[in-house]
Design a protein around this motif. Structure first.
Motif, mmCIF file in Angstrom:
data_model
loop_
_atom_site.group_PDB
_atom_site.id
_atom_site.type_symbol
_atom_site.label_atom_id
_atom_site.label_comp_id
_atom_site.label_asym_id
_atom_site.label_seq_id
_atom_site.Cartn_x
_atom_site.Cartn_y
_atom_site.Cartn_z
ATOM 1 N N PRO A 35 0.838 -1.201 0.000
ATOM 2 C CA PRO A 35 0.000 0.000 0.000
ATOM 3 C C PRO A 35 0.876 1.256 0.000
ATOM 4 O O PRO A 35 2.115 1.151 0.014
ATOM 5 C CB PRO A 35 -0.793 -0.106 1.308
ATOM 6 C CG PRO A 35 -0.385 -1.378 1.958
ATOM 7 C CD PRO A 35 0.824 -1.890 1.278
ATOM 8 N N THR A 36 0.255 2.420 -0.037
ATOM 9 C CA THR A 36 1.029 3.657 -0.104
ATOM 10 C C THR A 36 0.882 4.521 1.147
ATOM 11 O O THR A 36 1.792 5.253 1.502
ATOM 12 C CB THR A 36 0.593 4.502 -1.314
ATOM 13 O OG1 THR A 36 -0.782 4.848 -1.158
ATOM 14 C CG2 THR A 36 0.774 3.739 -2.593
ATOM 15 N N GLY A 37 -0.283 4.480 1.769
ATOM 16 C CA GLY A 37 -0.485 5.236 3.007
ATOM 17 C C GLY A 37 -0.571 6.738 2.831
ATOM 18 O O GLY A 37 -0.391 7.480 3.793
ATOM 19 N N THR A 38 -0.858 7.207 1.609
ATOM 20 C CA THR A 38 -0.847 8.651 1.392
ATOM 21 C C THR A 38 -2.220 9.294 1.586
ATOM 22 O O THR A 38 -2.322 10.512 1.683
ATOM 23 C CB THR A 38 -0.351 8.996 -0.019
ATOM 24 O OG1 THR A 38 -1.161 8.297 -0.964
ATOM 25 C CG2 THR A 38 1.094 8.605 -0.189
ATOM 26 N N GLY A 39 -3.271 8.476 1.623
ATOM 27 C CA GLY A 39 -4.619 9.040 1.734
ATOM 28 C C GLY A 39 -4.839 9.774 3.050
ATOM 29 O O GLY A 39 -5.439 10.845 3.084
ATOM 30 N N LEU A 40 -4.331 9.195 4.127
ATOM 31 C CA LEU A 40 -4.552 9.778 5.463
ATOM 32 C C LEU A 40 -4.036 11.214 5.540
ATOM 33 O O LEU A 40 -4.769 12.140 5.906
ATOM 34 C CB LEU A 40 -3.862 8.917 6.523
ATOM 35 C CG LEU A 40 -3.994 9.434 7.951
ATOM 36 C CD1 LEU A 40 -5.401 9.218 8.477
ATOM 37 C CD2 LEU A 40 -2.979 8.786 8.867
ATOM 38 N N GLY A 41 -2.771 11.411 5.179
ATOM 39 C CA GLY A 41 -2.180 12.743 5.258
ATOM 40 C C GLY A 41 -2.863 13.722 4.311
ATOM 41 O O GLY A 41 -3.002 14.905 4.631
ATOM 42 N N ALA A 42 -3.304 13.221 3.138
ATOM 43 C CA ALA A 42 -3.983 14.099 2.188
ATOM 44 C C ALA A 42 -5.295 14.616 2.779
ATOM 45 O O ALA A 42 -5.638 15.785 2.605
ATOM 46 C CB ALA A 42 -4.240 13.363 0.880
ATOM 47 N N ILE A 43 -6.010 13.746 3.503
ATOM 48 C CA ILE A 43 -7.261 14.174 4.136
ATOM 49 C C ILE A 43 -6.967 15.167 5.253
ATOM 50 O O ILE A 43 -7.630 16.191 5.387
ATOM 51 C CB ILE A 43 -8.009 12.947 4.708
ATOM 52 C CG1 ILE A 43 -8.492 12.048 3.574
ATOM 53 C CG2 ILE A 43 -9.182 13.393 5.583
ATOM 54 C CD1 ILE A 43 -9.021 10.722 4.044
ATOM 55 N N LEU A 44 -5.951 14.883 6.056
ATOM 56 C CA LEU A 44 -5.680 15.719 7.229
ATOM 57 C C LEU A 44 -5.088 17.070 6.840
ATOM 58 O O LEU A 44 -5.518 18.114 7.317
ATOM 59 C CB LEU A 44 -4.719 14.994 8.179
ATOM 60 C CG LEU A 44 -5.243 13.744 8.884
ATOM 61 C CD1 LEU A 44 -4.124 13.091 9.676
ATOM 62 C CD2 LEU A 44 -6.407 14.083 9.796
#
Lengths: 138, 236
Positions: free
Chosen positions: B70-79
């Motif tokens: 996975p990449t894990g970039t969605g969380l930071g983009a939302i925050l």
């Protein structure tokens, strides 16, 4: 309390589904049709490139390459551990702060109550105050 | 989605680096502004970067019989909005390129474009869209992370197909080939990433309500909710 445990249950369920998604392909043998099951997609793309263009030569090589697969695994584990450590620090700090705030609030509430009680007691005992010392000192 | 070192022809490598550069510059600016104006964000920024660090290190088996991560970039983009992730994602890619020989310096631009730029923006767009239609927060978070993950691998497939079109079937043939390696493998992993992002967001809601409200992820129900309603009523 029951609300807390419901939260925890949902969190555990989320982790369980993720674990199942990762484990099931291996357990069900979904890689068995391949010569080398469960290789990395990134490495497969390299193979596909050399299939499409057999003459392609990578024109640059990594500055540092882990000398063995085991060291590579160790470095990947290190990367995950660093990230997990920071995440754990964050949530641990948050939880500690919250608990500290709750405790401080509870203490303050307790003190306020005490002051109220001693205040009332003080009023009631006012006439005798000259003879007896304040009860809270005892 | 890591295109290996030296595996993009020089012209492509340069073009993708040039394409990524402005996003990363914008990201550095918005990251330093965030830290300057809200020093209390630093910890959560670190946690967002750490999430990407963990998830992109995990190679997980998939239904196609291959492993991917996975990449894990969605969380930071939302925050923190996508520009910040352009930086945090690129730092992760740089770490892997330098220490793990995974990805590379010549392909850093292309890999950053897929994982640190398109992924976060696509995920963020989905998040905003779902939020506009009052979809519950955790559902929006799931689909944002899912799309951020999957779109990253689609971009990688396009990048490779552009660089290595199939001699007989051309760009589309190559796209099918790389897509079957990356995109299908990635679907269950994108689901996993969505669920893990929901998990972390749930923990954040439990532990960091104040910060999530300041970042606009949680809405104070009283004032803004009522105002929103009267506005829509007025329109109607």
């Amino acid at each position: 309390m029951s609300k807390m445990s419901k939260n925890a249950k949902i969190n555990i369920l989320l982790v369980a589904v993720v674990a199942a998604l990762a484990v099931l392909p291996v357990v069900l043998g979904l890689g068995d049709h391949k010569k080398e099951p469960f290789t990395g997609a990134d490495a497969q793309a390299e193979t596909a490139i050399t299939e499409i263009d057999p003459e392609y030569e990578p024109w640059f090589s990594p500055l540092y390459e882990p000398p063995s697969g085991d060291i590579e695994s160790a470095l990947f584990a290190l990367q995950a551990a660093l990230g997990a450590g920071v995440l754990a620090y964050y949530f641990g700090l948050r939880k500690g702060r919250r608990q500290g705030e709750e405790r401080a609030r509870a203490e303050q509430a307790g003190k306020a109550e005490q002051v109220e009680q001693t205040g009332e007691a003080g009023k009631a005992e006012q006439p005798e105050q000259a003879h007896a010392p304040a009860p809270e000192g005892a | 989605m890591h295109i290996a070192e030296g595996f993009l022809p020089p012209a492509h490598a340069i073009a993708w680096s040039v394409a990524s550069a402005p996003f990363i510059v914008q990201g550095v600016r918005s990251l330093s502004r965030e830290v300057r104006e809200h020093p209390e964000s630093t910890l959560l920024l670190g946690a967002s970067g750490a999430f990407t660090f963990v998830l992109s290190a995990l190679k997980i088996p998939s239904v196609t019989g291959s492993c991917s991560h996975p990449t894990g970039t969605g969380l930071g983009a939302i925050l923190f909005r996508p520009p910040v992730m352009a930086v945090l994602g690129t730092i992760t890619l740089l770490f892997q390129a330098l220490l793990l020989a995974h990805g590379g310096l010549t392909t850093l631009g292309a890999n950053a474009f897929s994982m640190a730029i398109v992924g976060p923006w696509a995920g963020y767009a989905v998040y905003r869209l779902l939020k506009r239609y009052d979809v519950p927060l955790m559902v929006s978070v799931f689909f944002a992370a899912f799309v951020a993950d999957l779109s990253t691998y689609c971009v990688t497939s396009v990048q490779l197909a552009l660089a290595f079109p199939d001699p007989s079937s051309g760009f589309l043939g190559a796209l099918g080939k790389f897509g079957s390696i990356f995109a299908f493998t990635q679907v269950p992993l994108a689901v996993s990433e969505g669920l893990l992002t929901v998990l972390v967001m749930r923990l954040l809601v439990q532990s960091s309500k104040g910060e999530l409200t300041r970042l606009g992820v949680l809405v104070k129900k009283t004032a803004t909710g009522a105002r929103g309603k009267t506005e829509t009523e007025a329109k109607a």
